[in-house]
Write an enzyme that holds these catalytic residues in place. Sequence first.
Site, PDB file in Angstrom:
ATOM      1  N   TRP A  63       1.571   1.808  -3.378  1.00 25.96           N
ATOM      2  CA  TRP A  63       0.520   2.512  -4.127  1.00 25.96           C
ATOM      3  C   TRP A  63       0.672   4.020  -3.957  1.00 25.96           C
ATOM      4  CZ3 TRP A  63      -2.842   1.741  -7.877  1.00 25.96           C
ATOM      5  CH2 TRP A  63      -3.226   0.434  -8.186  1.00 25.96           C
ATOM      6  N   GLU A 118       0.842  -1.214   0.000  1.00 23.06           N
ATOM      7  CA  GLU A 118       0.000   0.000   0.000  1.00 23.06           C
ATOM      8  C   GLU A 118       0.871   1.256   0.000  1.00 23.06           C
ATOM      9  OE1 GLU A 118      -3.169  -0.124  -0.645  1.00 23.06           O
ATOM     10  OE2 GLU A 118      -2.907  -2.291  -0.690  1.00 23.06           O
ATOM     11  N   TRP A 150     -16.518  12.438 -11.291  1.00 20.18           N
ATOM     12  CA  TRP A 150     -15.635  12.063 -10.198  1.00 20.18           C
ATOM     13  C   TRP A 150     -14.955  13.274  -9.569  1.00 20.18           C
ATOM     14  CZ3 TRP A 150     -10.530  13.323 -11.151  1.00 20.18           C
ATOM     15  CH2 TRP A 150     -10.141  13.464 -12.480  1.00 20.18           C
TER      16      TRP A 150
HETATM   17  P1  FAD Z   1      -3.204   1.591   5.421  1.00 23.82           P
HETATM   18  O1  FAD Z   1      -4.065   0.512   4.867  1.00 23.82           O
HETATM   19  O2  FAD Z   1      -2.670   1.413   6.785  1.00 23.82           O
HETATM   20  O3  FAD Z   1      -2.049   1.828   4.376  1.00 23.82           O
HETATM   21  C1  FAD Z   1      -0.803   2.430   4.724  1.00 23.82           C
HETATM   22  C2  FAD Z   1      -0.536   3.622   3.839  1.00 23.82           C
HETATM   23  O4  FAD Z   1      -0.485   3.219   2.481  1.00 23.82           O
HETATM   24  C3  FAD Z   1      -1.614   4.688   3.883  1.00 23.82           C
HETATM   25  O5  FAD Z   1      -1.481   5.541   4.988  1.00 23.82           O
HETATM   26  C4  FAD Z   1      -1.419   5.393   2.554  1.00 23.82           C
HETATM   27  O6  FAD Z   1      -0.342   6.297   2.614  1.00 23.82           O
HETATM   28  C5  FAD Z   1      -1.025   4.231   1.644  1.00 23.82           C
HETATM   29  N1  FAD Z   1      -2.215   3.734   0.968  1.00 23.82           N
HETATM   30  C6  FAD Z   1      -3.123   2.844   1.410  1.00 23.82           C
HETATM   31  N2  FAD Z   1      -4.068   2.629   0.476  1.00 23.82           N
HETATM   32  C7  FAD Z   1      -3.744   3.403  -0.573  1.00 23.82           C
HETATM   33  C8  FAD Z   1      -4.333   3.623  -1.843  1.00 23.82           C
HETATM   34  N3  FAD Z   1      -5.458   3.016  -2.244  1.00 23.82           N
HETATM   35  N4  FAD Z   1      -3.722   4.494  -2.677  1.00 23.82           N
HETATM   36  C9  FAD Z   1      -2.587   5.135  -2.316  1.00 23.82           C
HETATM   37  N5  FAD Z   1      -1.996   4.973  -1.128  1.00 23.82           N
HETATM   38  C10 FAD Z   1      -2.562   4.114  -0.267  1.00 23.82           C
HETATM   39  N6  FAD Z   1      -5.167   8.402   0.564  1.00 23.82           N
HETATM   40  C11 FAD Z   1      -4.568   9.519   0.988  1.00 23.82           C
HETATM   41  O7  FAD Z   1      -3.555   9.435   1.697  1.00 23.82           O
HETATM   42  N7  FAD Z   1      -5.051  10.766   0.651  1.00 23.82           N
HETATM   43  C12 FAD Z   1      -6.169  10.911  -0.124  1.00 23.82           C
HETATM   44  O8  FAD Z   1      -6.547  12.040  -0.421  1.00 23.82           O
HETATM   45  C13 FAD Z   1      -6.840   9.732  -0.560  1.00 23.82           C
HETATM   46  N8  FAD Z   1      -7.980   9.821  -1.291  1.00 23.82           N
HETATM   47  C14 FAD Z   1      -8.609   8.659  -1.705  1.00 23.82           C
HETATM   48  C15 FAD Z   1      -9.776   8.750  -2.489  1.00 23.82           C
HETATM   49  C16 FAD Z   1     -10.432   7.597  -2.894  1.00 23.82           C
HETATM   50  C17 FAD Z   1     -11.673   7.694  -3.757  1.00 23.82           C
HETATM   51  C18 FAD Z   1      -9.936   6.335  -2.522  1.00 23.82           C
HETATM   52  C19 FAD Z   1     -10.629   5.074  -2.966  1.00 23.82           C
HETATM   53  C20 FAD Z   1      -8.779   6.234  -1.769  1.00 23.82           C
HETATM   54  C21 FAD Z   1      -8.098   7.378  -1.359  1.00 23.82           C
HETATM   55  N9  FAD Z   1      -6.915   7.309  -0.594  1.00 23.82           N
HETATM   56  C22 FAD Z   1      -6.293   8.459  -0.189  1.00 23.82           C
HETATM   57  C23 FAD Z   1      -6.231   6.003  -0.383  1.00 23.82           C
HETATM   58  C24 FAD Z   1      -6.595   5.257   0.887  1.00 23.82           C
HETATM   59  O9  FAD Z   1      -7.986   5.191   1.057  1.00 23.82           O
HETATM   60  C25 FAD Z   1      -5.979   5.855   2.143  1.00 23.82           C
HETATM   61  O10 FAD Z   1      -4.602   6.089   1.937  1.00 23.82           O
HETATM   62  C26 FAD Z   1      -6.121   4.878   3.314  1.00 23.82           C
HETATM   63  O11 FAD Z   1      -7.479   4.605   3.551  1.00 23.82           O
HETATM   64  C27 FAD Z   1      -5.496   5.485   4.535  1.00 23.82           C
HETATM   65  O12 FAD Z   1      -5.715   4.674   5.638  1.00 23.82           O
HETATM   66  P2  FAD Z   1      -4.527   3.974   6.388  1.00 23.82           P
HETATM   67  O13 FAD Z   1      -3.457   4.960   6.658  1.00 23.82           O
HETATM   68  O14 FAD Z   1      -5.126   3.258   7.554  1.00 23.82           O
HETATM   69  O15 FAD Z   1      -4.035   2.958   5.296  1.00 23.82           O
END
Ligand code: FAD
Length: 489
Positions: free
Chosen positions: A290, A287, A371
């Site tokens: 990503w 992630e 979107w």
């Molecule tokens: P974890 O699951 O713990 O992942 C660890 C880190 O990996 C995250 O903190 C993040 O930096 C990165 N990550 C995880 N999932 C994604 C992903 N799908 N794409 C890119 N990086 C990812 N993330 C943002 O940081 N900022 C945004 O503005 C943002 N907008 C989003 C909009 C949409 C429509 C969607 C579907 C996703 C978006 N995300 C965004 C990606 C993702 O939802 C969040 O990064 C994630 O939910 C953050 O939670 P976490 O830190 O617990 O993630």
Amino acid sequence: MPAPIIVWFRNDLRLADNPALTAAAQASAERSAPVIPLYILEEETGDPPLDPWTLGGAQRWWLHGSLERLATCCARHGSPLVLRRGEPGAVLDALIAETGAECVLWNRRYTPAQTARDSAIKERLKARGIDTRSFNAGLLAEPWTVRNKSGGPFKVFTPFWRHLSATLNPPLPTRVPSDLLAPRTAPASDPLESWGLLPTRPDWAAGLRKRWVPGETAALSHLADFLDGPVGVYATERDRPDRASTSALSPYLAFGEIGPRQVWHAARHAAEARPELAPGIDAFLREIGWREFQYHLLHHAPELPDSPLDRRFADFPWREDAAGLKAWQRGRTGYPIVDAGMRQLWETGWMHNRVRMIVASFLIKDLLLPWQEGERWFWDTLVDADLAQNAGNWQWVAGCGADAAPFFRVFNPVLQGEKFDPQGDYVRRYVPELDRLPPRWIHQPWAAPTEVLRQAGVRLGDDYPRPIIDHAVARDRTLSLYNERKGKA
Ligand code: FAD
């Protein structure tokens, strides 16, 4: 006293693993030069503005807390943080004139407008003989350093990550520098309160205060707690919004209160110490991959925040529906998993990733709204709003981005709810009016027998809305539009 060194903090609000600050501390130690830590609240003076993506409301709230903590840390380390507002080039010029600084250091940013602004400032300062240098604090690998076999940018995530994770060897994070030498006369600094970053009338931030503690210390303990616990189930449970199985590190990463190298090394270290964690850690780092990929895309396709990368969608016949958009924003669509997500966002400034996908699919493919409307709402309400992540993910769900989910994949909000929130606990937390509905009906209250609704105290259309659109009908409408387009391609 030797000429001071300015360290311009931006989205790198931390002292550890901060290469610009480390370089300043080293130079300061060598020639007893004072260090001036600076943060600029950037104001757009141009028409049109150079950067249309100024901070949204939720991030202004976060920034206030983050700067409060950064200021405390800088003061504790010897040199107080200077706060100024205005056009950054002009603010730097003024501070250089006031202090006689001969060196300006910062960590790089990667959005098109920020890169353009920073390059122009760097060129101008260098031409004046100011030692101006920038560093990487925000990415494992900067976008221009990653190339596919033919030397071009990657367009698909899996080969990108395969390549990057095999070749990556990020340097070990640097420590917090020991004491910083302050200038003899402290430069004037704005009172943080005068920036008006916190909401007042109304104060909508109670839920954010309850949920989050901004700042570097909180970021590090979040990471440690995650690696101590939830990472063990991350590979199997990361899609469950009813469980706290993800790291919630995203706002800390967005503000640079923690950097990806710190995350990478801490995670690798945990996997070495406890090999049973390897599947969770691999999934977690993927992630983080990503996050890198979205920056890679944004760098190579700067139009990402505004225009579909797949040009077939450039003139897609989106609907206009102010009432539908408002129902979505307020969490009143009548689809409980969608409403829970949108209310979680409003209340806490964050939403679980799986639910982000569900609500985004609903906006785009059920309501047929562009979107970019969703992207803008997220930008204003997310504490982790990040141009690359937000734009890339919206395009991914819309099916018009690089390596995106296909447009014909339309999430069914009932099935998604039943699969990822099987007992309805997540819905109950954010949609309390459905609290007493049994799991069987919680994701589709309109289908529940009258007696079940009565016993649960739910009056549909009164306490909780009926669905604003019939999902099956909406899906057919979307697919036939898509098929028409496909024919044209
Ligand atoms: P974890 O699951 O713990 O992942 C660890 C880190 O990996 C995250 O903190 C993040 O930096 C990165 N990550 C995880 N999932 C994604 C992903 N799908 N794409 C890119 N990086 C990812 N993330 C943002 O940081 N900022 C945004 O503005 C943002 N907008 C989003 C909009 C949409 C429509 C969607 C579907 C996703 C978006 N995300 C965004 C990606 C993702 O939802 C969040 O990064 C994630 O939910 C953050 O939670 P976490 O830190 O617990 O993630």
